[in-house]
Scaffold this active site. Structure first.
Site, PDB file in Angstrom:
ATOM      1  N   SER A 283       1.981  72.331 120.585  1.00  0.00           N
ATOM      2  CA  SER A 283       2.238  72.438 122.027  1.00  0.00           C
ATOM      3  C   SER A 283       2.968  73.682 122.490  1.00  0.00           C
ATOM      4  CB  SER A 283       3.003  71.199 122.514  1.00  0.00           C
ATOM      5  OG  SER A 283       2.139  70.099 122.600  1.00  0.00           O
TER       6      SER A 283
ATOM      7  N   LYS B 191       1.462  75.807 125.201  1.00  0.00           N
ATOM      8  CA  LYS B 191       1.645  75.596 126.643  1.00  0.00           C
ATOM      9  C   LYS B 191       2.453  76.700 127.318  1.00  0.00           C
ATOM     10  CE  LYS B 191       0.921  70.704 125.985  1.00  0.00           C
ATOM     11  NZ  LYS B 191       1.508  69.454 125.511  1.00  0.00           N
TER      12      LYS B 191
ATOM     13  N   SER C 267       5.851  68.222 128.006  1.00  0.00           N
ATOM     14  CA  SER C 267       4.710  68.584 127.166  1.00  0.00           C
ATOM     15  C   SER C 267       3.476  67.749 127.499  1.00  0.00           C
ATOM     16  CB  SER C 267       5.064  68.428 125.678  1.00  0.00           C
ATOM     17  OG  SER C 267       4.246  69.250 124.875  1.00  0.00           O
TER      18      SER C 267
ATOM     19  N   LYS D 286      10.159  75.846 124.216  1.00  0.00           N
ATOM     20  CA  LYS D 286       9.085  74.848 124.214  1.00  0.00           C
ATOM     21  C   LYS D 286       8.977  74.207 122.840  1.00  0.00           C
ATOM     22  CE  LYS D 286       5.740  72.472 125.849  1.00  0.00           C
ATOM     23  NZ  LYS D 286       6.152  71.423 124.883  1.00  0.00           N
TER      24      LYS D 286
END
Length: 385
Positions: A62, A65, A117, A227
């Site tokens: 993820s 992203k 997320s 993140k």
């Protein structure tokens, strides 16, 4: 254009720095970082402070992203109202529980993407910004190429393991984060601890999203954003940005079983061992004595570079200027915009190279347009002075 004919070397005087005990100078290699792949870079210069398999192509989960978020922000559509598709709501994994047909501001989708997320949010963003998943993936790869992410290929907006050709490296993701952190809106979202979004249709309460990134929400006081990521194939992936005493750094780890500690350790070492030194200010160069160029050449930006105490003791600046030609005059006629190069050398390695610009004199106002302007103002009953 040759830049080898006039060279001025300046040795910078070392600054007074308090000594660091030997117990404080252990490197990350000696102590060890749990992640299979890791990198730590400095934001201003992009200098790599630490790396471990930083250029190995791996699955990234993820942290993908970050690219999805910056493309959404740069699209100019953050105030748009997006309509959530059935396809978006069927995205597997982490979710912000969007509903089919729901209308929601793109900005809220980006918060849900970064803080929680949300894979449903990633698809909704991609469809709205790119027109389709395929269209958005094209934009992702175009941006990656633009940023020099040479070991990266994106196949989806969320990082799920649904494509084999979706991969990057710790270094490439650091490059992307460095770019994204130059955007104030991205920086704000990435560092947000809690965000409230309007209630979904049929619900009576607003959504409240708390950032999953534990370093950002209080585990590490110098953290400024980041993140998280995880899939079964990629394992734990993590990006964190941190800042202390003017030094901004970015850590990226892939397959890091103890990634929180990895990032804290790398940050702490950087904050002990490195300092961001101001080498030159934007504007006119004061160290040029050449009669033709003195007081007339400039830099377009501040020059700063992170260094250790030892490195600071061996820094040189080389100013290289083109030999003036006969048809050049002090008014700047025929003189090119770039007339040289400013190079910072640390321990015999050129670490910063930036153009030197000639500052041309502004022409005096006059002639037909000046007369016309004065007539216009006088005719309008205004004093041109």
């Amino acid at each position: 254009m040759s830049l080898t004919q006039k060279v001025f070397s300046i040795v910078l005087i070392p600054l007074l720095i308090f000594s660091i005990s030997s117990s404080q100078t252990a490197t990350a290699e000696q102590v060890g970082v749990s992640a299979r792949n890791a990198v730590l870079i400095e934001q201003e210069s992009g200098r790599i402070i630490y790396e471990k398999g930083a250029h190995d192509k791996q699955r990234i989960a993820s942290i993908t992203k970050v690219m999805t978020a910056i493309l959404a922000i740069e699209s100019g559509k953050m105030d748009d109202i997006a309509t959530v598709s059935e396809k978006a709501t069927r995205a597997e994994g982490s979710s912000i529980y969007l509903k089919p047909g729901e209308k929601i501001k793109l900005e809220h989708l980006v918060y849900g993407l970064m803080l929680r997320s949300g894979n449903d949010s990633a698809v909704a963003i991609a469809e709205h910004v790119g027109g389709s998943l395929e269209g958005f993936v094209y934009l992702m790869n175009e941006k990656a190429a633009e940023l020099g992410m040479t070991n990266t290929e994106f196949a989806n907006p969320h990082g799920l393991d649904d494509h084999e050709n979706h991969y990057s490296t710790a270094y490439d993701m650091a490059l992307l984060t460095r770019y994204a952190m130059q955007n104030d809106k991205f920086k704000e979202i990435a560092g947000t601890k809690v965000h409230r979004a309007p209630a979904a249709p049929g619900e009576s309460w607003d959504r409240s999203w708390t950032n999953k990134h534990r370093l950002v929400t209080g585990m590490y006081k110098y953290a400024t954003g980041g993140k998280t990521g995880y899939t079964k194939r990629a394992k734990r992936t993590l990006i964190t940005t941190a800042s202390k005493d003017g030094l901004d750094v970015i850590a990226v780890t892939l397959n890091g079983p103890d990634d929180w500690k990895d990032h804290i350790y790398m940050f702490n070492r950087a904050f002990v061992d490195y300092e961001l030194y101001e080498i030159a200010d934007e504007g006119k160069l004061k160290d040029v004595e050449d009669d033709f160029y003195k007081g007339k050449v400039k830099l377009s930006r501040d020059i700063k570079y992170p260094m250790t105490k030892k490195e600071r003791e061996n820094v040189r600046v080389k100013i290289t200027l083109v030999t003036p030609k006969k048809d050049w005059d002090e008014e700047g006629n025929n003189i090119p915009e770039v007339v040289g190069e400013y190079t910072v050398i640390v321990q015999d390695e050129a670490v910063v190279e930036t153009p030197i610009y000639y500052e041309k004199k502004k022409g005096k106002e006059g002639g037909f347009w000046s007369i016309f302007k004065n007539i216009f103002f006088i005719g309008a009953g205004k004093n041109p002075w």
